[in-house]
Motif scaffolding. Structure first.
Motif, PDB file in Angstrom:
ATOM      1  N   GLU A  59      11.889  -0.040  -6.092  1.00 49.21           N
ATOM      2  CA  GLU A  59      12.638   1.158  -6.478  1.00 49.21           C
ATOM      3  C   GLU A  59      11.762   2.381  -6.263  1.00 49.21           C
ATOM      4  N   LEU A  60      12.325   3.381  -5.617  1.00 47.96           N
ATOM      5  CA  LEU A  60      11.600   4.627  -5.384  1.00 47.96           C
ATOM      6  C   LEU A  60      12.005   5.650  -6.442  1.00 47.96           C
ATOM      7  N   LYS A  61      11.011   6.143  -7.171  1.00 48.93           N
ATOM      8  CA  LYS A  61      11.231   7.213  -8.151  1.00 48.93           C
ATOM      9  C   LYS A  61      10.424   8.417  -7.697  1.00 48.93           C
ATOM     10  N   LEU A  62      11.129   9.491  -7.398  1.00 51.50           N
ATOM     11  CA  LEU A  62      10.466  10.656  -6.833  1.00 51.50           C
ATOM     12  C   LEU A  62       9.423  11.222  -7.790  1.00 51.50           C
ATOM     13  N   LEU A  63       8.350  11.745  -7.214  1.00 50.34           N
ATOM     14  CA  LEU A  63       7.285  12.381  -7.989  1.00 50.34           C
ATOM     15  C   LEU A  63       7.495  13.887  -7.944  1.00 50.34           C
ATOM     16  N   ALA A  64       8.015  14.437  -9.007  1.00 46.71           N
ATOM     17  CA  ALA A  64       8.248  15.877  -9.100  1.00 46.71           C
ATOM     18  C   ALA A  64       7.925  16.318 -10.520  1.00 46.71           C
ATOM     19  N   GLU A  65       7.613  17.603 -10.665  1.00 52.11           N
ATOM     20  CA  GLU A  65       7.271  18.133 -11.989  1.00 52.11           C
ATOM     21  C   GLU A  65       8.471  18.736 -12.692  1.00 52.11           C
ATOM     22  N   GLU A  91       0.848  -1.192   0.000  1.00 49.52           N
ATOM     23  CA  GLU A  91       0.000   0.000   0.000  1.00 49.52           C
ATOM     24  C   GLU A  91       0.881   1.240   0.000  1.00 49.52           C
ATOM     25  N   SER A  92       0.551   2.213  -0.850  1.00 49.18           N
ATOM     26  CA  SER A  92       1.312   3.457  -0.907  1.00 49.18           C
ATOM     27  C   SER A  92       0.856   4.393   0.198  1.00 49.18           C
ATOM     28  N   SER A  93       1.822   5.057   0.828  1.00 47.11           N
ATOM     29  CA  SER A  93       1.536   5.908   1.976  1.00 47.11           C
ATOM     30  C   SER A  93       2.326   7.208   1.876  1.00 47.11           C
ATOM     31  N   GLU A  94       1.670   8.309   2.191  1.00 50.29           N
ATOM     32  CA  GLU A  94       2.356   9.604   2.220  1.00 50.29           C
ATOM     33  C   GLU A  94       3.214   9.776   3.472  1.00 50.29           C
ATOM     34  N   ARG A  95       3.056   8.899   4.434  1.00 53.02           N
ATOM     35  CA  ARG A  95       3.836   9.014   5.667  1.00 53.02           C
ATOM     36  C   ARG A  95       5.250   8.486   5.499  1.00 53.02           C
ATOM     37  N   GLU A 117      -0.113   7.184  -6.542  1.00 63.72           N
ATOM     38  CA  GLU A 117      -1.034   7.964  -5.725  1.00 63.72           C
ATOM     39  C   GLU A 117      -1.121   7.355  -4.334  1.00 63.72           C
ATOM     40  N   PRO A 118      -1.367   8.178  -3.304  1.00 59.73           N
ATOM     41  CA  PRO A 118      -1.495   7.625  -1.957  1.00 59.73           C
ATOM     42  C   PRO A 118      -2.738   6.758  -1.819  1.00 59.73           C
ATOM     43  N   ARG A 151       3.682  -0.939   3.780  1.00 57.69           N
ATOM     44  CA  ARG A 151       3.492   0.425   3.281  1.00 57.69           C
ATOM     45  C   ARG A 151       4.769   0.941   2.639  1.00 57.69           C
ATOM     46  N   VAL A 152       4.604   1.497   1.444  1.00 58.93           N
ATOM     47  CA  VAL A 152       5.729   1.997   0.661  1.00 58.93           C
ATOM     48  C   VAL A 152       5.471   3.461   0.309  1.00 58.93           C
ATOM     49  N   PRO A 153       6.508   4.233   0.006  1.00 60.47           N
ATOM     50  CA  PRO A 153       6.303   5.631  -0.380  1.00 60.47           C
ATOM     51  C   PRO A 153       5.593   5.740  -1.737  1.00 60.47           C
TER      52      PRO A 153
END
Length: 344
Positions: A154-160, A47-51, A109-110, A88-90
């Motif tokens: 693998e974590l890929k940052l979400l940025a614009e 599950e994706s989490s913003e925490r 998405e969270p 829980r994953v980012p």
């Protein structure tokens, strides 16, 4: 500690065994089979989490196992279902099978959930096998084993917007001026060893109130092949819509700005993932201590390419506001353009 890549092992719970039992009551000497079914095993769910903003909690805890289903019991009682395990994953985590490389999930998405290992089904008790010709069956089924998987996260940052360039060109200083982010800043290469995110707020701009900027560690020649951990850094800008390419034009770097532009563009192209096709703004950094010849060479390159050159000093603030509005405008344009046009 920032951890953006881990391998974990997950084991779903096995199903409970079916029960062999017969009904035994007073005055009912031959009551027939009454063995219940085993319970299903628990699932392993991501599950994706913003925490969470890193995968460090998996670094020292790589094995996760769901509960086994309970065995069936007499009187046609079914076994209890096994306990699910929720990991829980980012947001921004990509999950792949570590053995085959197959992509299994992409959490953008969270609150997104996906079952990555299904629990085994419980076995049937002997009551399930009763027929008109076999009214006292002694057949039962064992529970099925749960799925086992070895996963690569693998974590890929979400940025614009992504800031790219050689080490020590002023990316961290710029993001600290544009946003409330406070990365480590020092006058030596590879000061930044982990990506940083900052939220840039645009006052008076209704279409783009804010956008997220990613400052990735500096790239060097051969980054696409892993030099300087380049492949780990480059994946963090895969999801960006616009790039800002910072080039050091100061007299103290000892670098050729035109060559730097060509090298970084070549690394983006060789890495793939569409990085070289993203809209990019060319930014001359450290103009407060600029070398006149270097700045003139970069201006000539911009004119030759018919590409605007944004000249800034993150220390004095010169040109920073203009760059901020230019980035917001380009983001607004990419929202309106079809994907093919935005990439050109």
């Amino acid at each position: 500690m920032f951890v953006d890549e881990v391998e974990i092992r997950i084991q779903a719970g096995g199903g409970g065994n079916g029960c062999l039992a017969f009904r035994r009551e007073k005055f009912v000497p031959r009551g027939g089979p009454s063995g219940g079914d085993g319970g299903d095993g628990g699932d392993v769910i991501l599950e994706s989490s913003e925490r969470h903003n890193t995968l460090v909690h998996f670094r020292f805890n790589p094995e996760h196992k769901a509960g086994r289903g309970g065995h069936g019991e007499g009187s046609n009682r079914q076994g209890k279902r096994g306990r699910d395990v929720v990991l829980r994953v980012p947001v921004g985590t990509v999950v792949a099978d570590a053995l085959s490389g197959e992509r299994l999930a992409d959490f953008t998405e969270p609150g997104q959930q996906q079952i990555l290992a299904h629990g085994g089904h419980g076995g049937r008790g002997n009551a399930r096998f009763a027929t008109s010709t076999n009214q006292a069956p002694r057949r039962v089924e064992p529970g099925q084993p749960g799925e086992f998987r070895k996963l690569k996260l693998e974590l890929k940052l979400l940025a614009e917007v992504g800031l790219v360039g050689f080490p020590n060109v002023g990316k961290s200083t710029l993001i600290s001026v544009l946003s409330a982010a406070r990365p480590k800043i020092a006058d030596y290469p590879f000061t930044t060893l982990t990506p940083n995110l900052g939220v840039v707020r645009i006052s008076g701009d209704e279409d783009a109130d804010s956008f997220v900027v990613a400052d990735v560690p500096g790239l060097i020649e051969g980054a696409h092949a892993g030099a300087g951990l380049g492949t780990r850094f480059l994946r963090h800008i895969e999801r960006t819509r616009v790039l800002a390419h910072l080039v050091d034009v100061s007299g103290f770097s000892g670098r050729d700005p035109v060559h730097d532009v060509e090298v970084i563009e070549g690394e983006l192209r060789d890495f793939g993932a569409g990085l070289s096709e993203k809209p990019a703004l060319l930014v001359a950094s450290k103009v407060d201590i600029a070398d006149a010849d270097k700045l003139a060479a970069l201006r000539a390159l911009a004119v030759l390419r018919q590409q605007p050159l944004h000249e800034i000093s993150a220390v004095t603030g010169a040109g920073v506001d203009a760059l901020k509005y230019a980035l917001a405008q380009r983001l607004r344009e990419t929202k309106l353009e079809p994907p093919e046009a935005a990439a050109s």
